[in-house]
Motif scaffolding. Sequence first.
Motif, PDB file in Angstrom:
ATOM      1  N   UNK A 131      -3.430  16.284  -3.375  1.00 14.36           N
ATOM      2  CA  UNK A 131      -3.317  14.884  -3.784  1.00 14.36           C
ATOM      3  C   UNK A 131      -2.889  14.739  -5.241  1.00 14.36           C
ATOM      4  N   UNK A 132      -3.410  15.567  -6.102  1.00 15.24           N
ATOM      5  CA  UNK A 132      -3.140  15.418  -7.537  1.00 15.24           C
ATOM      6  C   UNK A 132      -1.680  15.656  -7.892  1.00 15.24           C
ATOM      7  N   UNK A 133      -0.949  16.332  -7.038  1.00 11.58           N
ATOM      8  CA  UNK A 133       0.486  16.555  -7.318  1.00 11.58           C
ATOM      9  C   UNK A 133       1.371  15.857  -6.296  1.00 11.58           C
ATOM     10  N   UNK A 134       0.885  14.728  -5.799  1.00  8.92           N
ATOM     11  CA  UNK A 134       1.653  13.959  -4.817  1.00  8.92           C
ATOM     12  C   UNK A 134       1.789  12.506  -5.254  1.00  8.92           C
ATOM     13  N   UNK A 135       2.992  11.946  -5.088  1.00  2.84           N
ATOM     14  CA  UNK A 135       3.209  10.511  -5.231  1.00  2.84           C
ATOM     15  C   UNK A 135       3.493   9.940  -3.842  1.00  2.84           C
ATOM     16  N   UNK A 136       2.682   8.965  -3.439  1.00  2.30           N
ATOM     17  CA  UNK A 136       2.864   8.320  -2.140  1.00  2.30           C
ATOM     18  C   UNK A 136       3.460   6.933  -2.365  1.00  2.30           C
ATOM     19  N   UNK A 137       4.553   6.654  -1.685  1.00  2.10           N
ATOM     20  CA  UNK A 137       5.158   5.323  -1.699  1.00  2.10           C
ATOM     21  C   UNK A 137       4.851   4.669  -0.348  1.00  2.10           C
ATOM     22  N   UNK A 138       4.124   3.570  -0.381  1.00  3.92           N
ATOM     23  CA  UNK A 138       3.748   2.869   0.851  1.00  3.92           C
ATOM     24  C   UNK A 138       4.450   1.513   0.861  1.00  3.92           C
ATOM     25  N   UNK A 139       5.312   1.288   1.840  1.00  8.50           N
ATOM     26  CA  UNK A 139       6.142   0.080   1.832  1.00  8.50           C
ATOM     27  C   UNK A 139       6.001  -0.710   3.119  1.00  8.50           C
ATOM     28  N   UNK A 140       6.174  -2.005   2.982  1.00  8.94           N
ATOM     29  CA  UNK A 140       6.223  -2.901   4.135  1.00  8.94           C
ATOM     30  C   UNK A 140       6.977  -4.156   3.690  1.00  8.94           C
ATOM     31  N   UNK A 141       7.530  -4.870   4.649  1.00 11.55           N
ATOM     32  CA  UNK A 141       8.276  -6.087   4.291  1.00 11.55           C
ATOM     33  C   UNK A 141       7.359  -7.288   4.141  1.00 11.55           C
ATOM     34  N   UNK A 142       6.115  -7.169   4.599  1.00 13.55           N
ATOM     35  CA  UNK A 142       5.194  -8.303   4.633  1.00 13.55           C
ATOM     36  C   UNK A 142       4.205  -8.220   3.471  1.00 13.55           C
ATOM     37  N   UNK A 143       4.273  -9.161   2.536  1.00 18.54           N
ATOM     38  CA  UNK A 143       3.422  -9.125   1.348  1.00 18.54           C
ATOM     39  C   UNK A 143       1.943  -9.328   1.684  1.00 18.54           C
ATOM     40  N   UNK A 144       1.677 -10.057   2.761  1.00 19.68           N
ATOM     41  CA  UNK A 144       0.278 -10.304   3.132  1.00 19.68           C
ATOM     42  C   UNK A 144      -0.412  -9.001   3.527  1.00 19.68           C
ATOM     43  N   UNK A 145       0.231  -8.220   4.382  1.00 18.34           N
ATOM     44  CA  UNK A 145      -0.398  -6.957   4.790  1.00 18.34           C
ATOM     45  C   UNK A 145      -0.352  -5.933   3.656  1.00 18.34           C
ATOM     46  N   UNK A 146       0.670  -6.022   2.803  1.00 17.51           N
ATOM     47  CA  UNK A 146       0.708  -5.114   1.648  1.00 17.51           C
ATOM     48  C   UNK A 146      -0.486  -5.344   0.726  1.00 17.51           C
ATOM     49  N   UNK A 147      -0.859  -6.604   0.551  1.00 10.90           N
ATOM     50  CA  UNK A 147      -2.035  -6.901  -0.277  1.00 10.90           C
ATOM     51  C   UNK A 147      -3.301  -6.293   0.349  1.00 10.90           C
ATOM     52  N   UNK A 148      -3.413  -6.421   1.673  1.00  9.80           N
ATOM     53  CA  UNK A 148      -4.559  -5.802   2.356  1.00  9.80           C
ATOM     54  C   UNK A 148      -4.567  -4.297   2.097  1.00  9.80           C
ATOM     55  N   UNK A 149      -3.369  -3.705   2.140  1.00  7.94           N
ATOM     56  CA  UNK A 149      -3.279  -2.260   1.904  1.00  7.94           C
ATOM     57  C   UNK A 149      -3.691  -1.906   0.479  1.00  7.94           C
ATOM     58  N   UNK A 150      -3.194  -2.689  -0.474  1.00  3.60           N
ATOM     59  CA  UNK A 150      -3.561  -2.423  -1.878  1.00  3.60           C
ATOM     60  C   UNK A 150      -5.070  -2.537  -2.083  1.00  3.60           C
ATOM     61  N   UNK A 151      -5.667  -3.550  -1.468  1.00  2.95           N
ATOM     62  CA  UNK A 151      -7.105  -3.770  -1.621  1.00  2.95           C
ATOM     63  C   UNK A 151      -7.912  -2.647  -0.971  1.00  2.95           C
ATOM     64  N   UNK A 152      -7.411  -2.089   0.115  1.00  2.00           N
ATOM     65  CA  UNK A 152      -8.133  -1.014   0.806  1.00  2.00           C
ATOM     66  C   UNK A 152      -9.455  -1.463   1.374  1.00  2.00           C
ATOM     67  N   UNK A 153      -9.487  -2.678   1.884  1.00  2.00           N
ATOM     68  CA  UNK A 153     -10.711  -3.248   2.459  1.00  2.00           C
ATOM     69  C   UNK A 153     -10.512  -3.411   3.961  1.00  2.00           C
ATOM     70  N   UNK A 154     -11.428  -2.831   4.748  1.00  2.00           N
ATOM     71  CA  UNK A 154     -11.280  -2.849   6.197  1.00  2.00           C
ATOM     72  C   UNK A 154     -12.574  -3.298   6.869  1.00  2.00           C
ATOM     73  N   UNK A 155     -12.395  -3.876   8.048  1.00  2.00           N
ATOM     74  CA  UNK A 155     -13.534  -4.400   8.805  1.00  2.00           C
ATOM     75  C   UNK A 155     -14.471  -3.266   9.223  1.00  2.00           C
ATOM     76  N   UNK A 156     -15.747  -3.462   8.978  1.00  2.00           N
ATOM     77  CA  UNK A 156     -16.717  -2.392   9.263  1.00  2.00           C
ATOM     78  C   UNK A 156     -16.862  -2.133  10.766  1.00  2.00           C
ATOM     79  N   UNK A 157     -16.454  -3.089  11.585  1.00  2.00           N
ATOM     80  CA  UNK A 157     -16.578  -2.917  13.040  1.00  2.00           C
ATOM     81  C   UNK A 157     -15.684  -1.794  13.560  1.00  2.00           C
ATOM     82  N   UNK A 158     -14.673  -1.429  12.783  1.00  2.00           N
ATOM     83  CA  UNK A 158     -13.741  -0.382  13.211  1.00  2.00           C
ATOM     84  C   UNK A 158     -14.174   1.010  12.757  1.00  2.00           C
ATOM     85  N   UNK A 159     -15.257   1.063  12.002  1.00  2.00           N
ATOM     86  CA  UNK A 159     -15.636   2.307  11.336  1.00  2.00           C
ATOM     87  C   UNK A 159     -16.010   3.428  12.312  1.00  2.00           C
ATOM     88  N   UNK A 160     -16.668   3.056  13.400  1.00  5.59           N
ATOM     89  CA  UNK A 160     -17.064   4.076  14.374  1.00  5.59           C
ATOM     90  C   UNK A 160     -15.829   4.775  14.935  1.00  5.59           C
TER      91      UNK A 160
END
Length: 284
Positions: free
Chosen positions: A128-157
């Motif tokens: 990880x320390x020597x990797x740059x990850x570029x994560x792209x999408x055309x939809x700004x709404x889902x990109x914000x969710x990705x940046x936040x890294x917040x997910x519903x706990x119901x999916x955790x299992x």
Amino acid sequence: MEDIETQNIELQLLLQAIYLKYGYDFRNYAKASIKRRIQHRMLKEGLDSLSAMQHKVLYDIAFFERLLLDMSINVTEMFRDPSFYLALRKVVIPELKKFSFLKIWHAGCSSGEEVYSMAIILKEEGLYERTQIYATDMNEVVLKQARDGIFNISKLKQYTANYQKAGGLESFSDYYSAHYDHVVMNKSLKENILFSDHNLATDGVFGEMNLIMCRNVLIYFNRELQNRALGLFFESLGNESYLCLGSKESIRFSEYSHAFEDIVREEKIYIKKASHSEEIRTYD
């Protein structure tokens, strides 16, 4: 028959209007899929025709933003298809360890679950320390969710089970903190991820990559748009670099089939042949 022909004309006009007004190009998406998503929004909004929707698209930006969410492909999960991630860890990661620095592109990353999955594997494999990850999408709404890294706990299992099946080396709970009904991914996973806007239908090459992930996006494109996206990936990959597609997708039958070899055929992991590295196309 006449009604179907009229509806097809209305659909073409609607997609053209969206492209001309907002620059989002859905004209080469698979028609059956795009029709389902548009009909869903028509029912939700109480619209009785595609022509009525076209008028609303042109004059109501808030409506268009709701429609855009419907039309974007946002179905994903962490370590989706665990056997794929297990193959990635066992077959591809050992080869990537030979490089001093890595560049990875997650194209069509949606809300980011698979990006964080990759970050976890890279952490556990010491890359990880020597990797740059570029994560792209055309939809700004889902990109914000990705940046936040917040997910519903119901999916955790399900995510925990996927992680374990994918060969996880630690406890999955090490990578997030729980807060009532949601979890927040650890900040350390985001340090080398750059989230940005990119549209596979209209935008260009995204740099020289060692690995490109684009899973379960091409299935929503027609053949012409699939070839365009695969052309972008071909140009974006360095010599003997890796392309990972979804379980129902394939580079075979595309214009770029000859340029890639199977590495793990059943998991749709390919490597770009070095002999084709100088074939360059330009996209408008």
